[in-house]
Design a protein around this motif. Sequence first.
Motif, PDB file in Angstrom:
ATOM      1  N   THR A   1      71.368  87.365  46.008  1.00 12.68           N
ATOM      2  CA  THR A   1      71.636  86.244  46.824  1.00 12.68           C
ATOM      3  C   THR A   1      71.937  84.635  46.193  1.00 12.68           C
ATOM      4  O   THR A   1      72.128  84.674  45.241  1.00 12.68           O
ATOM      5  N   THR A   2      72.227  84.028  47.261  1.00 10.15           N
ATOM      6  CA  THR A   2      73.110  82.484  47.346  1.00 10.15           C
ATOM      7  C   THR A   2      72.407  81.810  46.440  1.00 10.15           C
ATOM      8  O   THR A   2      71.457  81.711  47.090  1.00 10.15           O
ATOM      9  N   SER A   3      72.610  80.831  46.022  1.00  9.34           N
ATOM     10  CA  SER A   3      72.477  80.256  45.220  1.00  9.34           C
ATOM     11  C   SER A   3      73.127  78.689  44.615  1.00  9.34           C
ATOM     12  O   SER A   3      74.463  79.284  45.059  1.00  9.34           O
ATOM     13  N   ARG A   4      72.627  77.287  44.637  1.00 11.92           N
ATOM     14  CA  ARG A   4      73.548  76.087  44.502  1.00 11.92           C
ATOM     15  C   ARG A   4      72.923  75.320  43.493  1.00 11.92           C
ATOM     16  O   ARG A   4      71.316  74.993  43.937  1.00 11.92           O
TER      17      ARG A   4
ATOM     18  N   THR B   1      78.098  76.542  43.877  1.00 12.05           N
ATOM     19  CA  THR B   1      77.241  77.804  44.841  1.00 12.05           C
ATOM     20  C   THR B   1      78.328  79.105  44.571  1.00 12.05           C
ATOM     21  O   THR B   1      78.883  79.457  44.018  1.00 12.05           O
ATOM     22  N   TYR B   2      76.859  79.701  44.053  1.00  9.86           N
ATOM     23  CA  TYR B   2      76.996  81.519  43.511  1.00  9.86           C
ATOM     24  C   TYR B   2      75.855  82.438  43.301  1.00  9.86           C
ATOM     25  O   TYR B   2      75.137  82.126  44.689  1.00  9.86           O
ATOM     26  N   ALA B   3      76.594  83.607  43.742  1.00  6.27           N
ATOM     27  CA  ALA B   3      75.379  84.751  43.888  1.00  6.27           C
ATOM     28  C   ALA B   3      74.907  85.423  43.152  1.00  6.27           C
ATOM     29  O   ALA B   3      75.846  85.486  42.265  1.00  6.27           O
ATOM     30  N   ASP B   4      73.748  85.531  42.840  1.00  7.75           N
ATOM     31  CA  ASP B   4      72.726  86.296  41.542  1.00  7.75           C
ATOM     32  C   ASP B   4      73.676  87.850  41.647  1.00  7.75           C
ATOM     33  O   ASP B   4      73.805  88.450  42.507  1.00  7.75           O
TER      34      ASP B   4
ATOM     35  N   PRO C   1      82.574  82.377  43.049  1.00 13.20           N
ATOM     36  CA  PRO C   1      81.523  81.656  42.850  1.00 13.20           C
ATOM     37  C   PRO C   1      82.849  79.763  42.882  1.00 13.20           C
ATOM     38  O   PRO C   1      83.668  80.465  43.324  1.00 13.20           O
TER      39      PRO C   1
END
Length: 123
Positions: free
Chosen positions: A111-114, A103-106, A86
């Motif tokens: 999937t990348t989210s913020r 910002t991290y990946a599930d 992250p």
Amino acid sequence: MDLSHDIGGDLMLDAGSGLATVTADDWVRQRVLRRLLTNPGDYIWDVGYGGGLRSQIGNVVAAGQIAASIRRQLQLEAAIATSPAPQVSVSDSGNGTIDTTITYADAADGTTSRVALTVGGSP
């Protein structure tokens, strides 16, 4: 199936006035916010759970300390992938608040989210 609930708020309702369920993306976001904003000791089933960012409100805290705390908590969250690591951006807004962007990946699907979060202000 999980119910939709943002920390600090009520359970959410769907269009038919029933309890809303949460999508996978929102489920991870809700977990991240709950972990970061819960004070250690407040969750009676796991007294070590929580990043305690709310407890920083009204205190003088370096942005680097907040970023390090967020990174430690994200390493403990099973819903967040460890690779890629992250990314945490922390900036002092100059008005007594710290703005953070995470910002991290599930971990489940990559999937990348913020998530953006403001810490500080008056207690």
